[in-house]
Design a protein around this motif. Structure first.
Motif, mmCIF file in Angstrom:
data_model
loop_
_atom_site.group_PDB
_atom_site.id
_atom_site.type_symbol
_atom_site.label_atom_id
_atom_site.label_comp_id
_atom_site.label_asym_id
_atom_site.label_seq_id
_atom_site.Cartn_x
_atom_site.Cartn_y
_atom_site.Cartn_z
ATOM 1 N N GLU B 306 0.878 -1.097 0.070
ATOM 2 C CA GLU B 306 0.121 -0.065 -0.073
ATOM 3 C C GLU B 306 0.928 1.197 -0.040
ATOM 4 O O GLU B 306 0.878 2.343 -0.658
ATOM 5 C CB GLU B 306 -0.689 0.171 1.262
ATOM 6 C CG GLU B 306 -1.990 -1.050 1.203
ATOM 7 C CD GLU B 306 -2.983 -0.687 0.132
ATOM 8 O OE1 GLU B 306 -3.378 0.500 0.083
ATOM 9 O OE2 GLU B 306 -3.650 -1.515 -0.561
ATOM 10 N N ARG B 307 1.967 1.131 0.725
ATOM 11 C CA ARG B 307 2.880 2.150 0.933
ATOM 12 C C ARG B 307 3.857 2.304 -0.404
ATOM 13 O O ARG B 307 4.210 1.025 -0.674
ATOM 14 C CB ARG B 307 3.750 2.275 2.192
ATOM 15 C CG ARG B 307 2.633 2.270 3.313
ATOM 16 C CD ARG B 307 3.435 2.336 4.640
ATOM 17 N NE ARG B 307 4.508 3.782 4.502
ATOM 18 C CZ ARG B 307 5.609 3.803 4.412
ATOM 19 N NH1 ARG B 307 6.300 2.482 4.286
ATOM 20 N NH2 ARG B 307 6.253 4.815 4.341
ATOM 21 N N TYR B 353 -2.263 7.037 -7.939
ATOM 22 C CA TYR B 353 -2.016 6.659 -6.534
ATOM 23 C C TYR B 353 -1.062 7.271 -6.027
ATOM 24 O O TYR B 353 0.024 7.797 -6.579
ATOM 25 C CB TYR B 353 -1.596 5.001 -6.392
ATOM 26 C CG TYR B 353 -1.320 4.867 -5.183
ATOM 27 C CD1 TYR B 353 -2.064 4.574 -3.948
ATOM 28 C CD2 TYR B 353 0.157 4.597 -5.050
ATOM 29 C CE1 TYR B 353 -1.659 4.056 -2.927
ATOM 30 C CE2 TYR B 353 0.654 4.454 -3.717
ATOM 31 C CZ TYR B 353 -0.304 4.115 -2.551
ATOM 32 O OH TYR B 353 0.370 3.792 -1.310
ATOM 33 N N TYR B 356 0.646 9.853 -0.159
ATOM 34 C CA TYR B 356 0.334 11.216 0.751
ATOM 35 C C TYR B 356 -1.064 11.408 0.537
ATOM 36 O O TYR B 356 -1.606 11.882 -0.557
ATOM 37 C CB TYR B 356 0.982 12.417 0.233
ATOM 38 C CG TYR B 356 1.172 13.607 1.108
ATOM 39 C CD1 TYR B 356 1.170 13.699 2.301
ATOM 40 C CD2 TYR B 356 0.563 14.790 0.286
ATOM 41 C CE1 TYR B 356 1.097 14.866 3.286
ATOM 42 C CE2 TYR B 356 0.414 15.813 1.248
ATOM 43 C CZ TYR B 356 0.445 15.961 2.733
ATOM 44 O OH TYR B 356 0.146 17.126 3.307
ATOM 45 N N LYS B 357 -2.142 11.227 1.351
ATOM 46 C CA LYS B 357 -3.476 11.203 1.172
ATOM 47 C C LYS B 357 -4.047 12.590 0.646
ATOM 48 O O LYS B 357 -4.995 12.650 -0.367
ATOM 49 C CB LYS B 357 -4.434 10.863 2.422
ATOM 50 C CG LYS B 357 -4.017 9.208 2.786
ATOM 51 C CD LYS B 357 -4.342 8.301 1.918
ATOM 52 C CE LYS B 357 -3.965 6.994 2.134
ATOM 53 N NZ LYS B 357 -3.776 5.925 0.992
ATOM 54 N N LEU B 360 -4.125 12.826 -3.092
ATOM 55 C CA LEU B 360 -5.052 11.977 -3.566
ATOM 56 C C LEU B 360 -6.475 12.852 -3.618
ATOM 57 O O LEU B 360 -7.355 12.938 -4.491
ATOM 58 C CB LEU B 360 -5.261 10.684 -2.885
ATOM 59 C CG LEU B 360 -4.325 9.676 -3.192
ATOM 60 C CD1 LEU B 360 -4.325 8.400 -2.483
ATOM 61 C CD2 LEU B 360 -4.105 9.296 -4.607
ATOM 62 N N THR B 361 -6.677 13.326 -2.504
ATOM 63 C CA THR B 361 -7.992 14.198 -2.318
ATOM 64 C C THR B 361 -8.002 15.090 -3.377
ATOM 65 O O THR B 361 -9.014 15.635 -4.157
ATOM 66 C CB THR B 361 -8.173 14.711 -0.928
ATOM 67 O OG1 THR B 361 -7.799 13.770 -0.034
ATOM 68 C CG2 THR B 361 -9.546 15.326 -0.824
ATOM 69 N N SER B 372 -6.233 2.468 -4.442
ATOM 70 C CA SER B 372 -5.767 2.240 -3.184
ATOM 71 C C SER B 372 -4.441 1.688 -2.874
ATOM 72 O O SER B 372 -3.667 1.448 -2.016
ATOM 73 C CB SER B 372 -6.565 1.413 -2.273
ATOM 74 O OG SER B 372 -6.870 0.148 -3.197
#
Lengths: 385, 385
Positions: B306-307, B353, B356-357, B360-361, B372
């Motif tokens: 995921e990372r 992807y 850093y969230k 993504l937003t 994801s």
């Protein structure tokens, strides 16, 4: 877009693939110029609309990007930093696009040397290839990597010279790493293909038939499919070995730096060295003869054999496939002849070969098409089945 | 054609491919019956319209051909000559069609034993596979060989159970030989694929990206293209190794009988044995974990990560291709974000992807589709590019 707007791109060294890159860049409105010593490539480059340069410095002059095709690290250093070298002609904000098989560590050294010389010039490394898949067949793919500023400068050019583009931003050397991984596979697949065909011939099977069957089965590889016909028809020469040995040596060097074992590549590399050691001194010896010596078989003669043992008849029938109406028969024994003429009557196009000439005459008068060797039949099928 | 006219075919042993043969034979009007111990395969066979037999003798009873899928020579001997074995049920003019990985010399022994028992029963050996090429994709190909009388008896059945058929008339064992040559290539390509992916991961490249690039380049093989996704997603288990080791052992045996060297296969075979020696005792351990131990890397985690390090950004742009409108970005750094949103504005479907969230937003609100994990992006591209 006129060339003044799109800018000028320089090439140091040319090969067939870089001619395609040049063509794509010209189409996008860039002006392209090159320094290359081989006349054949220069002539093709001129025909495309490129401009020939008489020195490295000249090739680098006024360009927004310099595309460098040189694999040896010392040569790359000389090309860029040497007397009358590229750097003397290069604008301060140009980008160098490496298009070579080169160790990632050497690329980082080059980047460092440029920085130490107080130059803003940045570097992108690439792996450029023609796509082999069904969907993208023959399209130019560029895998590139570099620091953000270098990528930013190179992006319009990379985009113009590719039909599919991968960018790895943040670290140089990724393009080269992926190229080296692909070359590992190509090297192993090459030796595997030679080992397989030689074993088949030793076991008494016609090499074109092995090729016909396996290139359509789970044992297939891109190298098997594309290299074996070249090998069997004598088009690949001895000197091909040495460039391959050099490239795979670089892969082994990369693995050594990573303390990573590559037992299978090491074995394939040794086989290439063995092949190379059997050279006759003539660079243009067909490569198949070298492998024949390694394995103690005669693939070359088997591939070209006019004579074919009637005991090793091979017949090939296509049934239940509405699309395929062309069938080849190698050997027209009692069964083969009956089936072949049956298919002729069913409106198939039937190619036949037999060592016994009267049989061929009989087959022809029954409506079959005769061929002069098993290889001709097999090749015919490759095109039509 | 009714089944009385077409005749009855018996199967000894079933696998997925023989179920397809059975389906083709049923379609051609044959009655098919089988002896097999695995319930799963028997159930599928019954669903097709086959008949289950409770013994070898019963499976052989009344058939015009018995299709035998058994690889071990002692087992084949028992199946045919043993108490309550196939021979007790077999008609004198039936033909045995071998569909196994078996040494040509063992096939000749079998043929001899049948003759010494005063039986007219003759033998054809086959290599059966699903075609992998564009034109014949998925079609059943049968490569068969045998003496003229055996071929003559087997021809209608071979023809009915194949969509492309090769016949080598005059010598038994050619089908098996070609199968062994293909398996040599599959074995080497398997180890090459594992070595390549592991090297790439060691060099810091995401395994799905290596796969995406190389499966479309000159380093590709059928095994690489089809096996690596299974390996990366954990679908291939440890026990897969042992059947492979056994098959390649037979190839090495054949070469030994021919006094023929196979250095590359020998090296690949040793790697398989090394992998096998690292088993945890659980046959269902994902095979990727075994290779991770061999090479000291963590491909498994890398494939599922995921990372993803922002320093190893990977972006992928498709340009100048009118057909492709779907693009994946792994890492949305300064450059990547700009290019991705530019493509969104140009009506591309863009998957992104980033570790850093907030990025993504921001990307989603610009019209991008967020994913994801890097693997999701790569898999998305595989389906669409």
């Amino acid at each position: 877009m006129n060339s003044a707007m799109a800018g000028v791109i320089g090439f140091v060294g040319l090969d067939q693939l870089s001619l395609e890159l040049a063509a794509l860049l010209l189409r996008a409105g860039y002006k392209v110029q090159a320094f290359e010593v081989q006349n054949l490539l220069v002539n093709e480059f001129l025909k495309l609309g490129g401009i020939e340069c008489s020195s490295l410095r000249e090739a680098a002059k006024g360009v927004s990007a310099l595309i460098v095709l040189i694999s040896h690290k010392d040569q790359i250093h000389d090309v860029i930093f040497g007397h009358d070298g590229a750097l003397e002609g290069l604008q301060k904000d140009a980008v160098i696009i490496l298009y070579s098989t080169i160790l990632p560590s050497h690329i980082r050294t080059l980047e460092k040397n440029l920085k130490e010389n107080g130059l803003a010039t940045s570097v992108v490394d690439t792996y450029v290839y023609k796509a082999t898949s069904e969907n993208l067949n023959g399209k130019v793919v560029v895998v590139s990597s570099g620091m953000p500023d270098a990528i930013s400068k190179a992006y319009p050019i990379l985009s113009a010279m590719s039909e599919k583009l991968y960018i790895f931003e943040g670290e140089i050397g990724v393009g080269s790493k992926i190229k080296l991984v692909t070359e590992l596979l190509e090297g192993i697949h090459l030796i595997a293909a030679v080992e397989a065909i030689s074993l088949g011939v030793k076991a008494g099977i016609h090499p074109w038939i092995i090729y016909d069957i396996i290139s359509n089965a789970a044992g297939n590889s891109w190298v098997f499919k594309n290299f074996i016909p070249q090998l069997l028809s004598g088009n690949v020469k001895y000197h091909f070995l040495n460039s391959f040995i050099q490239k795979l040596g670089i892969v082994l060097d990369m693995a050594k730096l990573l303390t990573f074992p590559l037992p299978l590549l090491a074995s394939a590399h040794q086989q290439l060295v063995l092949g190379s050691s059997l050279g006759t001194g003539d660079d243009n010896t067909p490569l198949g003869q070298v492998w024949d010596q390694v394995f103690g078989v005669n693939t070359t003669d088997a591939a070209n054999a006019e004579r074919y043992s009637p005991e090793e008849l091979a017949t090939q029938i296509t049934s239940q496939s509405k699309a395929v109406r062309k069938v080849g028969f190698i050997g027209l024994g009692a069964m083969g002849f009956g089936m072949a003429t049956h298919l002729v009557k069913s409106n198939f196009c039937v190619l036949g070969y037999d060592v016994y000439k009267p049989t061929l005459t009989r087959f022809e008068s029954a409506g079959g098409l005769i061929r002069s060797s098993p290889a001709d039949i097999s090749k015919g099928n490759l095109r039509t089945l």
